[in-house]
Design a protein around this motif. Structure first.
Motif, mmCIF file in Angstrom:
data_model
loop_
_atom_site.group_PDB
_atom_site.id
_atom_site.type_symbol
_atom_site.label_atom_id
_atom_site.label_comp_id
_atom_site.label_asym_id
_atom_site.label_seq_id
_atom_site.Cartn_x
_atom_site.Cartn_y
_atom_site.Cartn_z
ATOM 1 N N PRO A 1 65.165 -61.784 -21.571
ATOM 2 C CA PRO A 1 64.716 -61.031 -22.738
ATOM 3 C C PRO A 1 65.745 -61.090 -23.875
ATOM 4 C CG PRO A 1 64.489 -59.713 -20.753
ATOM 5 C CD PRO A 1 65.244 -60.948 -20.377
ATOM 6 N N VAL A 2 65.258 -61.365 -25.077
ATOM 7 C CA VAL A 2 66.115 -61.465 -26.256
ATOM 8 C C VAL A 2 66.038 -60.154 -27.020
ATOM 9 C CG1 VAL A 2 66.527 -62.686 -28.418
ATOM 10 C CG2 VAL A 2 65.727 -63.935 -26.417
ATOM 11 N N SER A 3 67.189 -59.560 -27.242
ATOM 12 C CA SER A 3 67.272 -58.312 -28.006
ATOM 13 C C SER A 3 67.974 -58.607 -29.332
ATOM 14 C CB SER A 3 68.054 -57.268 -27.211
ATOM 15 O OG SER A 3 68.160 -56.088 -27.954
ATOM 16 N N PHE A 4 67.268 -58.394 -30.427
ATOM 17 C CA PHE A 4 67.844 -58.624 -31.745
ATOM 18 C C PHE A 4 68.645 -57.408 -32.182
ATOM 19 C CE2 PHE A 4 64.035 -61.306 -31.720
ATOM 20 C CZ PHE A 4 64.600 -62.528 -32.044
ATOM 21 N N PRO A 5 69.793 -57.622 -32.824
ATOM 22 C CA PRO A 5 70.558 -56.489 -33.356
ATOM 23 C C PRO A 5 69.772 -55.803 -34.472
ATOM 24 C CG PRO A 5 71.856 -58.519 -33.420
ATOM 25 C CD PRO A 5 70.474 -58.885 -33.014
ATOM 26 N N SER A 6 69.949 -54.505 -34.630
ATOM 27 C CA SER A 6 69.181 -53.758 -35.629
ATOM 28 C C SER A 6 69.557 -54.135 -37.054
ATOM 29 C CB SER A 6 69.364 -52.258 -35.424
ATOM 30 O OG SER A 6 70.720 -51.911 -35.565
#
Length: 156
Positions: A27-32
């Motif tokens: 899973p890829v989590s993008f920075p806010s």
């Protein structure tokens, strides 16, 4: 953590995994602080009742904020939304590559082919050739930096 899957071009998937996941599949989590994070958040909608399960080559973590849409309810990205996200990722990909090519050539004197090879190693990109990336850069450069031809007047 709620996730969803989308289908994008293979070299863009490799770029996303390389940039945000240290070249690891998962899973890829993008920075806010990234624009793509806010684009994904804005495009989220409630999952339709007769919706098939998500499938694709990239698994994205649904953005979670203190206020607003909850990921448990708003966790669906439609076909149009996936196309918008794919275009955003592609724009980011080409912008980063073009910027790196210009910077390395004009500030450090590094050849274009060496910069492209470095970019591909850095993000683990294997599904597109170096020549394709270079040709895209040359097309972009010619379109952006068009040389004006002046008409030569004959002296009398």
């Amino acid at each position: 953590m709620v996730t969803t899957r989308i289908e994008i071009k293979e070299h863009l998937a490799e770029y996303i995994y390389g940039k945000y996941n240290d070249c690891m599949i998962g899973p890829v989590s993008f920075p806010s602080k990234e624009d793509i994070y806010h684009v994904i958040y804005d495009l989220l909608e409630k999952r339709p009742a007769v919706c098939p399960s998500d499938n694709g080559n990239v698994e994205l973590v649904i953005p979670e904020r203190k206020l607003g849409k909850t990921p448990e309810t708003y966790n669906y990205l439609g076909i149009r939304s996936c196309r918008i996200i794919s275009q955003k990722i592609e724009t980011s990909f080409w912008a980063e590559l073009h910027d790196l090519l210009d910077e390395n050539k004009h500030q450090y004197g590094i050849q274009y082919i060496e910069t492209v090879a470095y970019f591909m190693r850095k993000y683990g990109i294997q599904s597109i050739s170096e020549d394709a990336l270079l040709k895209n850069y040359y097309r972009w450069r010619d379109k952006v930096r068009k040389k004006s031809r002046r008409r030569q007047y004959a002296k009398q």
